[in-house]
Design an enzyme around this catalytic site. Structure first.
Site, PDB file in Angstrom:
ATOM      1  N   GLY A  76      39.398  39.947  36.885  1.00  0.00           N
ATOM      2  CA  GLY A  76      38.806  39.369  38.270  1.00  0.00           C
ATOM      3  C   GLY A  76      37.924  40.600  38.692  1.00  0.00           C
ATOM      4  O   GLY A  76      36.691  40.221  39.304  1.00  0.00           O
ATOM      5  N   THR A  77      38.268  41.602  38.219  1.00  0.00           N
ATOM      6  CA  THR A  77      37.371  42.767  38.887  1.00  0.00           C
ATOM      7  C   THR A  77      35.990  42.825  38.141  1.00  0.00           C
ATOM      8  O   THR A  77      35.007  43.003  38.887  1.00  0.00           O
ATOM      9  CB  THR A  77      38.122  44.296  38.438  1.00  0.00           C
ATOM     10  N   ASN A 155      44.566  37.844  49.204  1.00  0.00           N
ATOM     11  CA  ASN A 155      45.595  38.474  48.230  1.00  0.00           C
ATOM     12  C   ASN A 155      46.896  38.964  49.197  1.00  0.00           C
ATOM     13  O   ASN A 155      47.861  39.103  48.563  1.00  0.00           O
ATOM     14  CB  ASN A 155      44.932  39.423  47.208  1.00  0.00           C
ATOM     15  N   GLN A 183      43.350  34.869  43.473  1.00  0.00           N
ATOM     16  CA  GLN A 183      44.782  34.408  44.022  1.00  0.00           C
ATOM     17  C   GLN A 183      44.714  33.012  44.445  1.00  0.00           C
ATOM     18  O   GLN A 183      45.994  32.459  44.164  1.00  0.00           O
ATOM     19  CB  GLN A 183      45.030  35.309  45.287  1.00  0.00           C
ATOM     20  N   HIS A 205      45.881  36.596  34.536  1.00  0.00           N
ATOM     21  CA  HIS A 205      47.251  37.326  34.781  1.00  0.00           C
ATOM     22  C   HIS A 205      48.089  37.073  36.077  1.00  0.00           C
ATOM     23  O   HIS A 205      49.145  36.990  36.266  1.00  0.00           O
ATOM     24  CB  HIS A 205      47.257  38.605  34.576  1.00  0.00           C
ATOM     25  N   THR A 241      31.805  41.553  21.595  1.00  0.00           N
ATOM     26  CA  THR A 241      32.665  40.309  20.901  1.00  0.00           C
ATOM     27  C   THR A 241      33.694  39.661  22.017  1.00  0.00           C
ATOM     28  O   THR A 241      34.415  40.508  22.443  1.00  0.00           O
ATOM     29  CB  THR A 241      33.454  41.129  19.858  1.00  0.00           C
ATOM     30  N   CYS A 329      45.920  47.286  43.589  1.00  0.00           N
ATOM     31  CA  CYS A 329      44.463  48.266  43.492  1.00  0.00           C
ATOM     32  C   CYS A 329      44.783  49.344  44.353  1.00  0.00           C
ATOM     33  O   CYS A 329      44.293  50.417  44.285  1.00  0.00           O
ATOM     34  CB  CYS A 329      43.335  47.474  43.618  1.00  0.00           C
TER      35      CYS A 329
HETATM   36  N1  PLP Z   1      40.594  39.684  43.560  1.00  0.00           N
HETATM   37  C1  PLP Z   1      41.541  39.465  44.178  1.00  0.00           C
HETATM   38  C2  PLP Z   1      41.982  38.759  45.290  1.00  0.00           C
HETATM   39  C3  PLP Z   1      42.824  39.957  43.113  1.00  0.00           C
HETATM   40  O1  PLP Z   1      44.090  39.843  44.122  1.00  0.00           O
HETATM   41  C4  PLP Z   1      42.688  40.835  42.166  1.00  0.00           C
HETATM   42  C5  PLP Z   1      43.920  41.301  41.777  1.00  0.00           C
HETATM   43  O2  PLP Z   1      44.715  41.853  42.427  1.00  0.00           O
HETATM   44  C6  PLP Z   1      41.614  41.033  41.735  1.00  0.00           C
HETATM   45  C7  PLP Z   1      40.346  40.389  42.196  1.00  0.00           C
HETATM   46  C8  PLP Z   1      41.326  41.872  40.496  1.00  0.00           C
HETATM   47  O3  PLP Z   1      41.465  40.933  39.189  1.00  0.00           O
HETATM   48  P1  PLP Z   1      42.127  41.737  37.843  1.00  0.00           P
HETATM   49  O4  PLP Z   1      43.442  42.338  38.097  1.00  0.00           O
HETATM   50  O5  PLP Z   1      42.139  40.452  36.936  1.00  0.00           O
HETATM   51  O6  PLP Z   1      41.016  42.721  37.756  1.00  0.00           O
END
Ligand code: PLP
Length: 382
Positions: A76-77, A155, A183, A205, A241, A329
């Site tokens: 997601g990041t 989140n 989320q 995940h 890749t 995070c």
């Molecule tokens: N966005 C939200 C709302 C999240 O809760 C998270 C992870 O906690 C992320 C983005 C980041 O996702 P990833 O851990 O797959 O990088």
């Protein structure tokens, strides 16, 4: 002591289907899907089938003449950064970017990074119910606004955001909308086309898939620059890749989740109700943040006035309950949650807020035991 894991918004345990899918690809022998030989082509076909299944899982349209795109990322990041830096980077000169005040750090920090390069970063206010203030947001969007970012569900509080309304008010200015659905995926009906956004981030995940893989879902006409350079994979949008096994694990986890979607919603709601009613019953003064707002069924942000949240998380950990003080995070940092501050929550509630997040792998018995432990631990602080 058995651990009761109630931190599923941080990450979830992989489901068997996902583990088996990964194992099958690894055992088959990894091939590069860009290779021209038959083994490489086989790998490419597999990868494209996983891409299609992830896209269909979020109601992207993959067969239109203007087909949507599913770009696999490391999570997601990266997907959020690809959308934000990529969309804004495609403009010759900096303009305005508007975000909500409750975005995940992978959105807010990417936007702050753009502001260092001259972008006019504006943050929309948040209503006390946890939703973005649409009136304020509308006042910030002008002809110079290139991108608006509002997450689909928060989140920390689980509060669902009015993203369709955001899209309507941005349409007047032909401004693109990105939504972070990390989320929300699997916890509410997710219809990419129905939302009308330009781009949407998802991650494996959080739904019992492997960490290290996610996707940016994008409308055909959404233009953005890549974050990386060096190859032609994924039409150059994300060179490198592709991780076929991780894509397999993502696709299977999504299938597993969506297969019994209504059943999962009902089960998570049942656990949430047990948890919240139980804690409110045994901890006088406790408040469920965002109660009454549309919320995801797995997230409960509960504030215990007068309690030090860091100390409470540690005490609960020792007693066998894993929960958190907010975004994974940001955990480890003692800073107060920007989301709760943006909602205008009283300082003693912000100070004492804990996040409990359940999953379909939790049992009712675990939740009942967790409630009893929370009651005992919180009582020690009073
Ligand atoms: N966005 C939200 C709302 C999240 O809760 C998270 C992870 O906690 C992320 C983005 C980041 O996702 P990833 O851990 O797959 O990088």
């Amino acid at each position: 002591m058995d651990t009761i894991y109630l931190d599923n918004n941080a990450t979830t345990a992989m489901c068997d289907k996902s583990i088996l899918a990964l194992e099958a690809v690894y055992r088959d022998g990894i091939k590069n899907p860009a290779s021209q030989h038959h083994a490489g082509r086989h790998s490419r076909r597999l990868l494209e089938s996983y891409r299609e299944s992830v896209g269909l899982g979020v109601t992207a349209h993959l067969t239109d003449i203007h087909a949507d795109r599913v770009i696999f990322t490391s999570g997601g990041t990266e997907a959020n950064n690809l959308a934000i830096q990529g969309i804004c980077g495609s403009h010759e000169t900096p303009g305005r970017i508007v975000i909500s005040g409750i975005e995940h750090p992978s959105v807010s920090s990417a936007a702050k990074f753009l502001a260092l390069g001259g972008w006019d970063l504006q943050t929309a206010k948040t209503l006390p119910n946890g939703q973005v203030d649409l009136e304020h947001l509308a006042s910030l969007v002008n002809a110079d606004t290139h991108l608006v970012c509002v997450m689909l569900a928060n989140n920390e509080t689980g509060v669902i955001q009015p993203v369709e309304d955001v899209v309507s008010l941005c349409a007047r200015h032909e401004c693109m909308v990105h939504t972070d659905a990390v989320q929300a995926l699997g916890k509410m009906v997710l219809d990419f086309r129905g939302l009308g956004v330009a781009t949407m981030s998802i991650s494996a995940h959080k739904i019992h898939g492997p960490p290290g893989v996610g996707a940016l879902v994008s409308r055909h006409e959404s233009t953005f620059l890549p974050l990386f350079y060096g190859g032609f994979q994924q039409e150059g949008a994300r060179p490198g890749t592709e991780a076929v096994a991780l894509a397999a694990g993502f696709s299977e986890a999504l299938d597993f989740y969506l297969d019994k979607q209504q059943k999962h919603f009902a089960y998570l709601s049942r656990l949430q109700e047990l948890l919240e009613d139980g804690i409110l019953g045994c901890c006088p003064g406790a408040v469920v943040v965002g109660q009454g707002s549309p919320r995801l069924p797995q997230t409960s942000c509960i504030a215990f006035p007068g309690i030090d949240r860091q100390a409470a998380v540690m005490a609960l950990d020792v007693a066998g309950v894993c929960c958190s003080t907010g975004s994974a995070c940001a955990s480890g940092s003692s800073e107060a949650s920007p989301t709760l501050l943006a909602m205008g929550l009283a300082p003693e509630l912000v100070e004492g807020a804990l996040r409990f997040s359940v999953s379909i792998l939790n049992t009712e018995e675990e939740v009942r035991r967790a409630v009893a432990i929370v009651g005992e631990v919180i009582a020690c602080f009073e």
